[in-house]
Design an enzyme around this catalytic site. Structure first.
Site, mmCIF file in Angstrom:
data_model
loop_
_atom_site.group_PDB
_atom_site.id
_atom_site.type_symbol
_atom_site.label_atom_id
_atom_site.label_comp_id
_atom_site.label_asym_id
_atom_site.label_seq_id
_atom_site.Cartn_x
_atom_site.Cartn_y
_atom_site.Cartn_z
ATOM 1 N N HIS A 129 -13.840 30.291 10.610
ATOM 2 C CA HIS A 129 -15.093 31.561 9.825
ATOM 3 C C HIS A 129 -15.943 30.752 11.225
ATOM 4 C CE1 HIS A 129 -17.118 34.119 7.268
ATOM 5 N NE2 HIS A 129 -17.931 33.377 7.639
ATOM 6 N N CYS A 185 -16.314 32.377 4.036
ATOM 7 C CA CYS A 185 -16.650 33.939 3.240
ATOM 8 C C CYS A 185 -18.039 33.811 2.396
ATOM 9 C CB CYS A 185 -15.220 34.316 3.376
ATOM 10 S SG CYS A 185 -14.152 34.350 4.261
ATOM 11 N N SER A 207 -12.695 22.721 11.289
ATOM 12 C CA SER A 207 -11.033 22.648 9.910
ATOM 13 C C SER A 207 -11.632 23.788 9.979
ATOM 14 C CB SER A 207 -12.409 21.872 9.020
ATOM 15 O OG SER A 207 -13.470 21.914 8.473
ATOM 16 N N GLN A 230 -23.040 23.525 12.981
ATOM 17 C CA GLN A 230 -24.114 22.615 12.238
ATOM 18 C C GLN A 230 -24.920 22.021 12.417
ATOM 19 O OE1 GLN A 230 -20.191 18.832 9.872
ATOM 20 N NE2 GLN A 230 -19.074 20.248 11.552
ATOM 21 N N ASN A 269 -18.786 23.272 16.699
ATOM 22 C CA ASN A 269 -17.092 22.720 17.131
ATOM 23 C C ASN A 269 -16.000 24.147 16.612
ATOM 24 O OD1 ASN A 269 -17.576 20.599 17.531
ATOM 25 N ND2 ASN A 269 -17.312 19.941 15.637
ATOM 26 N N HIS A 312 -18.964 29.203 12.039
ATOM 27 C CA HIS A 312 -19.985 27.870 11.759
ATOM 28 C C HIS A 312 -20.660 27.835 12.861
ATOM 29 C CE1 HIS A 312 -16.116 25.976 10.829
ATOM 30 N NE2 HIS A 312 -17.619 24.669 10.353
ATOM 31 N N CYS A 333 -11.020 31.260 2.239
ATOM 32 C CA CYS A 333 -12.023 30.605 3.025
ATOM 33 C C CYS A 333 -13.367 30.304 2.224
ATOM 34 C CB CYS A 333 -12.779 31.396 4.274
ATOM 35 S SG CYS A 333 -13.739 31.218 5.033
ATOM 36 N N HIS A 353 -15.088 36.996 8.785
ATOM 37 C CA HIS A 353 -14.348 36.016 9.153
ATOM 38 C C HIS A 353 -14.145 35.562 10.784
ATOM 39 C CE1 HIS A 353 -11.295 32.346 7.470
ATOM 40 N NE2 HIS A 353 -10.528 33.385 7.864
#
Length: 398
Positions: free
Chosen positions: A169, A57, A166, A173, A158, A171, A54, A118
């Site tokens: 993990h 990570c 994509s 933006q 997302n 996250h 990943c 993760h």
């Protein structure tokens, strides 16, 4: 026909979204139609705590060659594949025709990792960890919003492969641009129009003591209560509801309801704590709805950039007409494998939904506050090293 009494749970009708000026067609009589169309694979929920492959990570190397720090909470970095590039940029080329104009855009794109684990999404993070994410959102919003030429900062997440994510993990933006994008620009224009054309109510008000569209709307929803209404959860400062004009089956809006709040940097410490609690609770209920890692796109709408000086008092700053709110747009419709598609009539005419917002809110209200993976009878109940994933947040189930 005139003798037929309208029933919103049976009869087709249109609802207006005052933020966008657009309608949604509601067709509640179609909820029983059979489905033989596409199904989605279940969202994976048995991820490892650490994935050596990943690129998000701790300690791993990203696609661009940079190595992540051994972060303990959140981590922020500039997107290695940014959608916009920093200034200076090129000048606009001459338009070959008045209908074919080009507007160069500059800015930056940041990635924020919510947690080093993760396998932990917002729904499985304790509220104190979500508060750290909120503080990171505030920090990026201030930093990017203060940069020369930046006119808008969009924070979003997302979640799930079906939403184009994509990497599983946890996250989100942050995209910062030299132009205000179409959707928030439309919302702001309609909020301004409302503030200048609507008589004041007893709800909280925006700058210059003018009415606020979302203050008035959320005051009505909170007064209406849960019986047959659209409120899902409410705590001391925030409310989660399925908006009257919702497009997605289980769409939810989160917003502060006791006062007018223009942006996340205007939140008090107590309001941030309540914000984290409600984010935890609504994402838990999403996962519990179909016992899966529930996919969605989430975005924060607020004033385009934070105040850059104290020269204008807050109550006189017209940019404060924005009312902080979050949109959750989840695609799942009937189960963990059946999603809604915006196609056909919805692409060519206007959005349409079958399940009414009131029915969706009732479904969400009826779900447990305890994540299904942490339920006492769940074989997948887990407690991680140094991270307690059991939720214990108090909130009013309105």
């Amino acid at each position: 026909m005139a003798d037929i009494q309208f029933d919103p749970t049976t009869h087709p009708h249109r609802r207006l979204n005052p933020l966008t000026g657009e309608h949604v067609l509601v067709s509640p009589h179609r909820t029983k139609r059979p489905w033989l169309g596409q199904t989605e694979p279940p969202q994976q929920s048995n991820l490892p705590q650490y994935d050596p492959q990943c690129y998000l990570c701790p300690g791993n190397t990203r696609a661009g060659g940079q190595r992540n720090e051994q972060y303990q909470h959140t981590m922020v970095f500039e997107n290695d594949f940014a959608a916009v590039l920093p200034s200076p940029g090129p000048a606009a080329p001459p338009a070959p025709h008045p209908l074919l104009t080009t507007e160069p855009v500059q800015g930056g794109c940041d990635v924020i990792c919510f947690h080093p684990r993760h396998d932990l999404t917002l729904a499985r993070l304790p509220p104190p960890d979500i508060e750290r994410i909120i503080e990171e959102w505030c920090s990026i919003y201030r930093k990017r919003g203060a940069q020369e030429g930046i006119r808008y900062v969009q924070i979003f997440e997302n979640k799930g492969a079906m939403m184009g994510c994509s990497n599983p993990h946890p996250h989100g933006q942050v995209w910062s641009l030299s132009a205000v994008p179409s959707l928030p620009a439309t919302e702001l224009a309609n909020m301004k129009k409302y503030s200048l054309s609507t008589p004041p109510s007893d709800a909280p008000r925006g700058p210059l003591d003018r009415p606020c569209l979302l203050c008035d709307y959320v005051a009505f929803e909170v007064r209406a209560g849960p019986e047959g209404g659209r409120v899902v959860l409410k705590n001391d400062h925030w409310v989660a509801l399925v908006p009257w004009w919702a497009i997605w089956p289980f769409e939810v809006m989160l917003l502060p309801y006791k006062r007018h709040v223009p942006s996340i940097v205007h939140l008090t410490p107590e309001e941030k704590t309540s914000f984290a609690q409600l984010l935890s609770q609504i994402t838990i209920r999403y996962d519990n709805l179909f016992s899966c890692s529930f996919a969605y796109s989430m975005g924060i709408h607020q004033r385009p950039i934070p105040p850059t000086s104290d020269a204008i008092p807050e109550h006189k700053d017209e940019d404060n007409l924005a009312h902080l709110h979050l949109h959750f747009a989840p695609p799942l419709l009937r189960s963990a494998s059946v999603r809604k598609f915006l196609v056909g009539f919805e692409l060519m005419a206007e959005p349409q939904r079958d399940l009414t917002p009131e029915q969706a809110a009732q479904r969400l209200r009826g779900l447990s506050d305890v994540h299904y993976l942490n339920a006492p009878d769940s074989a997948a109940n887990v407690t991680a090293d140094n991270v307690t994933v059991t939720q214990g947040v108090d909130s009013t189930n309105s």
